[in-house]
Design a protein around this motif. Sequence first.
Motif, PDB file in Angstrom:
ATOM      1  N   LYS A  57      -0.818  -0.790  -4.618  1.00  0.00           N
ATOM      2  CA  LYS A  57      -1.558  -1.760  -4.157  1.00  0.00           C
ATOM      3  C   LYS A  57      -1.344  -3.146  -4.472  1.00  0.00           C
ATOM      4  O   LYS A  57      -1.978  -4.071  -3.988  1.00  0.00           O
ATOM      5  CB  LYS A  57      -3.073  -1.234  -4.114  1.00  0.00           C
ATOM      6  CG  LYS A  57      -3.388  -0.252  -3.362  1.00  0.00           C
ATOM      7  CD  LYS A  57      -4.884   0.131  -3.060  1.00  0.00           C
ATOM      8  CE  LYS A  57      -5.143   1.213  -2.214  1.00  0.00           C
ATOM      9  NZ  LYS A  57      -6.655   1.453  -2.141  1.00  0.00           N
TER      10      LYS A  57
ATOM     11  N   LYS B  48      -1.571   3.445  -7.290  1.00  0.00           N
ATOM     12  CA  LYS B  48      -1.964   3.295  -5.785  1.00  0.00           C
ATOM     13  C   LYS B  48      -1.185   2.282  -5.023  1.00  0.00           C
ATOM     14  O   LYS B  48      -1.106   2.200  -3.980  1.00  0.00           O
ATOM     15  CB  LYS B  48      -3.428   2.655  -5.518  1.00  0.00           C
ATOM     16  CG  LYS B  48      -4.474   3.771  -6.262  1.00  0.00           C
ATOM     17  CD  LYS B  48      -4.399   4.948  -5.808  1.00  0.00           C
ATOM     18  CE  LYS B  48      -5.682   5.981  -6.479  1.00  0.00           C
ATOM     19  NZ  LYS B  48      -5.622   7.330  -6.099  1.00  0.00           N
TER      20      LYS B  48
ATOM     21  N   ASN C  35       0.992  -1.211  -0.043  1.00  0.00           N
ATOM     22  CA  ASN C  35       0.015   0.097  -0.082  1.00  0.00           C
ATOM     23  C   ASN C  35       1.011   1.528   0.063  1.00  0.00           C
ATOM     24  O   ASN C  35       2.389   1.334   0.031  1.00  0.00           O
ATOM     25  CB  ASN C  35      -1.111   0.083   1.321  1.00  0.00           C
ATOM     26  CG  ASN C  35      -0.281   0.028   2.589  1.00  0.00           C
ATOM     27  OD1 ASN C  35       0.563   0.634   2.966  1.00  0.00           O
ATOM     28  ND2 ASN C  35      -0.638  -1.063   3.498  1.00  0.00           N
TER      29      ASN C  35
END
Length: 247
Positions: free
Chosen positions: A227, A225, A201
Amino acid sequence: MRILLAICFFLSLHFYADAQLTVDVDNPEATHGNYGAVKVYDPSAIGSKRVTVINYGDMHGSPFWNDKWAPALLYLNRGTIVKLKQVKMNLYTQEVHYLDNNGAELAAETGLVSKVVFLKAEDSTKVLSVFEARPDYTDNNGKAYFQVLDTGKVQLLLLQKILRRQENYNALSGKWESGFFSKYHYAISNNDRITPLTALNPNTVTAAISTDAVSKEWLRQNRNKLKNEAEVISFLDFYNGTHKPAK
Protein backbone atom coordinates in the motif's frame (compact mmCIF):
# COMPACT_ATOMS: atom_id res chain seq x y z
CA MET A 1 39.30 -3.15 -12.55
CA ARG A 2 36.23 -3.32 -10.35
CA ILE A 3 34.81 -0.58 -8.18
CA LEU A 4 32.25 -1.43 -5.53
CA LEU A 5 29.69 1.34 -5.25
CA ALA A 6 27.41 1.39 -2.21
CA ILE A 7 24.18 2.74 -3.61
CA CYS A 8 21.72 4.49 -1.37
CA PHE A 9 18.48 5.71 -2.85
CA PHE A 10 17.81 8.88 -0.90
CA LEU A 11 14.49 9.80 -2.48
CA SER A 12 13.13 13.21 -1.47
CA LEU A 13 9.81 12.81 0.30
CA HIS A 14 9.86 9.12 -0.51
CA PHE A 15 11.18 5.77 0.71
CA TYR A 16 14.88 5.47 1.49
CA ALA A 17 16.54 2.17 0.52
CA ASP A 18 20.10 0.85 0.29
CA ALA A 19 21.59 -1.37 -2.42
CA GLN A 20 25.01 -2.27 -3.78
CA LEU A 21 26.34 -2.34 -7.31
CA THR A 22 29.60 -3.61 -8.77
CA VAL A 23 30.69 -1.57 -11.75
CA ASP A 24 33.37 -2.90 -14.11
CA VAL A 25 34.99 0.13 -15.72
CA ASP A 26 36.80 -1.85 -18.43
CA ASN A 27 34.11 -4.39 -19.26
CA PRO A 28 30.56 -3.02 -19.37
CA GLU A 29 29.17 -6.48 -20.12
CA ALA A 30 30.36 -7.67 -16.70
CA THR A 31 28.57 -4.87 -14.87
CA HIS A 32 25.84 -5.93 -12.46
CA GLY A 33 22.84 -3.65 -12.20
CA ASN A 34 21.51 -0.96 -14.52
CA TYR A 35 24.08 1.83 -14.43
CA GLY A 36 26.66 0.62 -16.94
CA ALA A 37 30.36 1.33 -17.11
CA VAL A 38 31.59 4.50 -15.45
CA LYS A 39 33.28 6.48 -18.21
CA VAL A 40 33.58 10.24 -18.29
CA TYR A 41 33.68 12.19 -21.54
CA ASP A 42 33.80 15.82 -22.63
CA PRO A 43 30.77 17.61 -21.06
CA SER A 44 30.32 19.53 -24.32
CA ALA A 45 28.73 16.32 -25.66
CA ILE A 46 25.42 17.26 -24.02
CA GLY A 47 25.17 20.57 -25.86
CA SER A 48 24.69 24.06 -24.49
CA LYS A 49 21.03 24.88 -24.96
CA ARG A 50 19.79 27.90 -23.05
CA VAL A 51 17.28 27.00 -20.37
CA THR A 52 13.61 27.75 -20.92
CA VAL A 53 13.12 31.35 -19.78
CA ILE A 54 10.61 31.37 -16.92
CA ASN A 55 10.62 33.77 -13.98
CA TYR A 56 10.35 31.16 -11.24
CA GLY A 57 10.83 33.84 -8.59
CA ASP A 58 7.27 35.03 -9.10
CA MET A 59 5.75 31.61 -8.45
CA HIS A 60 5.13 29.48 -5.39
CA GLY A 61 6.81 26.12 -5.15
CA SER A 62 9.55 24.77 -7.39
CA PRO A 63 9.75 23.12 -10.81
CA PHE A 64 12.78 21.07 -9.74
CA TRP A 65 12.93 17.60 -8.26
CA ASN A 66 15.60 18.95 -5.92
CA ASP A 67 16.43 22.65 -5.61
CA LYS A 68 20.05 21.90 -4.70
CA TRP A 69 22.69 21.31 -7.36
CA ALA A 70 24.20 17.83 -7.22
CA PRO A 71 26.87 15.92 -9.15
CA ALA A 72 25.46 13.47 -11.67
CA LEU A 73 26.25 10.96 -14.38
CA LEU A 74 24.38 11.72 -17.61
CA TYR A 75 23.86 8.75 -19.91
CA LEU A 76 23.40 9.86 -23.52
CA ASN A 77 21.46 8.02 -26.20
CA ARG A 78 24.57 7.30 -28.25
CA GLY A 79 26.31 5.54 -25.35
CA THR A 80 28.41 8.40 -24.00
CA ILE A 81 28.46 8.97 -20.23
CA VAL A 82 29.15 12.48 -18.95
CA LYS A 83 29.89 13.37 -15.34
CA LEU A 84 29.01 16.91 -14.25
CA LYS A 85 29.49 18.57 -10.89
CA GLN A 86 26.25 20.59 -10.70
CA VAL A 87 23.00 19.25 -12.15
CA LYS A 88 19.26 19.73 -11.51
CA MET A 89 16.20 17.98 -12.90
CA ASN A 90 13.44 20.32 -14.07
CA LEU A 91 10.23 18.26 -14.01
CA TYR A 92 8.12 21.14 -15.33
CA THR A 93 10.01 21.60 -18.60
CA GLN A 94 11.53 18.06 -18.59
CA GLU A 95 14.99 19.58 -18.97
CA VAL A 96 18.28 18.59 -17.37
CA HIS A 97 19.93 21.81 -16.10
CA TYR A 98 23.64 22.13 -15.39
CA LEU A 99 26.25 24.80 -14.66
CA ASP A 100 29.13 25.17 -17.07
CA ASN A 101 32.69 26.08 -16.05
CA ASN A 102 31.77 29.77 -16.06
CA GLY A 103 28.75 29.29 -13.80
CA ALA A 104 26.19 29.80 -16.59
CA GLU A 105 23.00 27.75 -16.26
CA LEU A 106 22.37 25.65 -19.37
CA ALA A 107 20.25 22.67 -20.36
CA ALA A 108 21.11 19.45 -22.15
CA GLU A 109 19.74 19.16 -25.69
CA THR A 110 16.17 17.84 -25.71
CA GLY A 111 15.98 14.06 -26.13
CA LEU A 112 19.72 13.54 -25.72
CA VAL A 113 19.91 12.30 -22.09
CA SER A 114 18.39 8.86 -21.52
CA LYS A 115 19.33 8.49 -17.85
CA VAL A 116 20.49 10.73 -15.00
CA VAL A 117 22.18 9.23 -11.94
CA PHE A 118 22.38 11.86 -9.20
CA LEU A 119 25.24 11.38 -6.74
CA LYS A 120 25.59 12.58 -3.17
CA ALA A 121 27.53 15.84 -3.02
CA GLU A 122 29.52 14.74 0.03
CA ASP A 123 30.31 11.27 -1.37
CA SER A 124 30.11 10.80 -5.13
CA THR A 125 30.33 7.00 -4.81
CA LYS A 126 26.80 7.00 -3.40
CA VAL A 127 23.68 7.43 -5.50
CA LEU A 128 21.08 10.00 -4.54
CA SER A 129 18.49 9.02 -7.13
CA VAL A 130 18.09 7.72 -10.66
CA PHE A 131 15.87 9.07 -13.46
CA GLU A 132 15.26 7.39 -16.81
CA ALA A 133 13.57 8.78 -19.92
CA ARG A 134 10.57 6.59 -20.74
CA PRO A 135 7.48 7.08 -22.93
CA ASP A 136 5.05 9.38 -21.15
CA TYR A 137 1.89 7.25 -21.03
CA THR A 138 -0.08 9.98 -19.21
CA ASP A 139 -0.51 12.13 -22.29
CA ASN A 140 1.33 10.25 -25.07
CA ASN A 141 3.51 13.29 -25.59
CA GLY A 142 7.05 12.05 -26.14
CA LYS A 143 9.17 10.99 -23.18
CA ALA A 144 9.38 12.04 -19.54
CA TYR A 145 11.85 11.38 -16.74
CA PHE A 146 10.68 8.60 -14.43
CA GLN A 147 12.30 8.17 -11.03
CA VAL A 148 13.51 4.58 -10.60
CA LEU A 149 12.74 3.58 -7.02
CA ASP A 150 14.53 0.21 -6.90
CA THR A 151 16.95 -1.98 -8.84
CA GLY A 152 16.30 -5.29 -10.56
CA LYS A 153 14.41 -6.66 -13.54
CA VAL A 154 11.07 -5.55 -12.11
CA GLN A 155 11.10 -1.93 -10.93
CA LEU A 156 8.75 0.55 -9.31
CA LEU A 157 8.72 3.82 -11.26
CA LEU A 158 7.45 7.20 -10.20
CA LEU A 159 6.50 9.86 -12.72
CA GLN A 160 6.23 13.18 -10.90
CA LYS A 161 4.54 15.65 -13.21
CA ILE A 162 5.06 19.22 -12.02
CA LEU A 163 2.38 21.52 -13.38
CA ARG A 164 1.65 25.22 -13.15
CA ARG A 165 -1.58 26.89 -12.12
CA GLN A 166 -2.90 30.32 -11.28
CA GLU A 167 -3.88 30.77 -7.66
CA ASN A 168 -4.92 34.06 -6.03
CA TYR A 169 -5.36 37.52 -7.46
CA ASN A 170 -3.06 40.04 -5.76
CA ALA A 171 -4.89 43.37 -5.63
CA LEU A 172 -1.71 45.26 -4.69
CA SER A 173 0.26 44.09 -7.73
CA GLY A 174 -2.74 43.71 -9.97
CA LYS A 175 -1.53 40.25 -10.98
CA TRP A 176 -2.61 36.67 -10.55
CA GLU A 177 -0.22 34.71 -8.37
CA SER A 178 0.78 31.36 -9.78
CA GLY A 179 2.58 28.32 -8.47
CA PHE A 180 3.67 24.76 -9.11
CA PHE A 181 1.96 21.58 -7.96
CA SER A 182 2.74 17.90 -8.49
CA LYS A 183 0.81 14.91 -9.73
CA TYR A 184 2.25 11.47 -9.00
CA HIS A 185 1.90 8.48 -11.30
CA TYR A 186 3.25 5.04 -10.34
CA ALA A 187 4.08 2.24 -12.74
CA ILE A 188 5.75 -1.17 -12.79
CA SER A 189 8.52 -1.79 -15.30
CA ASN A 190 8.96 -5.49 -16.13
CA ASN A 191 11.68 -6.12 -18.72
CA ASP A 192 11.15 -2.51 -19.87
CA ARG A 193 7.41 -3.05 -20.37
CA ILE A 194 5.61 -0.37 -18.36
CA THR A 195 2.30 -1.09 -16.63
CA PRO A 196 0.64 2.01 -15.13
CA LEU A 197 -0.74 1.63 -11.60
CA THR A 198 -3.92 3.48 -10.73
CA ALA A 199 -2.88 3.22 -7.06
CA LEU A 200 -0.52 1.30 -4.82
CA ASN A 201 -2.50 -1.69 -3.57
CA PRO A 202 -2.37 -5.50 -3.75
CA ASN A 203 -4.66 -5.76 -6.78
CA THR A 204 -2.77 -3.38 -9.06
CA VAL A 205 0.74 -4.47 -8.06
CA THR A 206 0.20 -8.24 -8.22
CA ALA A 207 -1.66 -7.91 -11.54
CA ALA A 208 1.30 -6.05 -13.04
CA ILE A 209 3.83 -8.63 -11.80
CA SER A 210 1.86 -11.90 -12.08
CA THR A 211 2.80 -13.17 -8.65
CA ASP A 212 3.04 -16.89 -7.88
CA ALA A 213 2.27 -18.90 -4.75
CA VAL A 214 5.74 -18.30 -3.27
CA SER A 215 5.36 -14.54 -3.62
CA LYS A 216 1.88 -14.56 -2.13
CA GLU A 217 3.12 -16.55 0.86
CA TRP A 218 5.96 -14.08 1.38
CA LEU A 219 3.46 -11.22 1.39
CA ARG A 220 1.32 -13.06 3.94
CA GLN A 221 4.20 -13.93 6.27
CA ASN A 222 5.60 -10.39 6.16
CA ARG A 223 2.17 -8.77 6.48
CA ASN A 224 2.99 -6.70 3.45
CA LYS A 225 -0.10 -4.97 2.06
CA LEU A 226 1.62 -3.31 -0.95
CA LYS A 227 0.00 0.00 0.00
CA ASN A 228 3.01 2.32 -0.07
CA GLU A 229 6.42 2.72 -1.69
CA ALA A 230 8.31 1.05 1.14
CA GLU A 231 6.13 -2.07 1.02
CA VAL A 232 6.22 -2.36 -2.77
CA ILE A 233 10.00 -1.90 -2.90
CA SER A 234 10.51 -4.47 -0.14
CA PHE A 235 8.40 -6.97 -2.06
CA LEU A 236 10.20 -6.27 -5.35
CA ASP A 237 13.56 -6.87 -3.66
CA PHE A 238 12.29 -10.33 -2.68
CA TYR A 239 10.62 -10.96 -6.05
CA ASN A 240 13.70 -10.01 -8.09
CA GLY A 241 15.87 -12.19 -5.88
CA THR A 242 13.73 -15.27 -6.45
CA HIS A 243 12.89 -14.66 -10.12
CA LYS A 244 16.30 -14.10 -11.62
CA PRO A 245 16.51 -14.50 -15.41
CA ALA A 246 17.91 -17.80 -16.64
CA LYS A 247 21.52 -17.69 -17.81
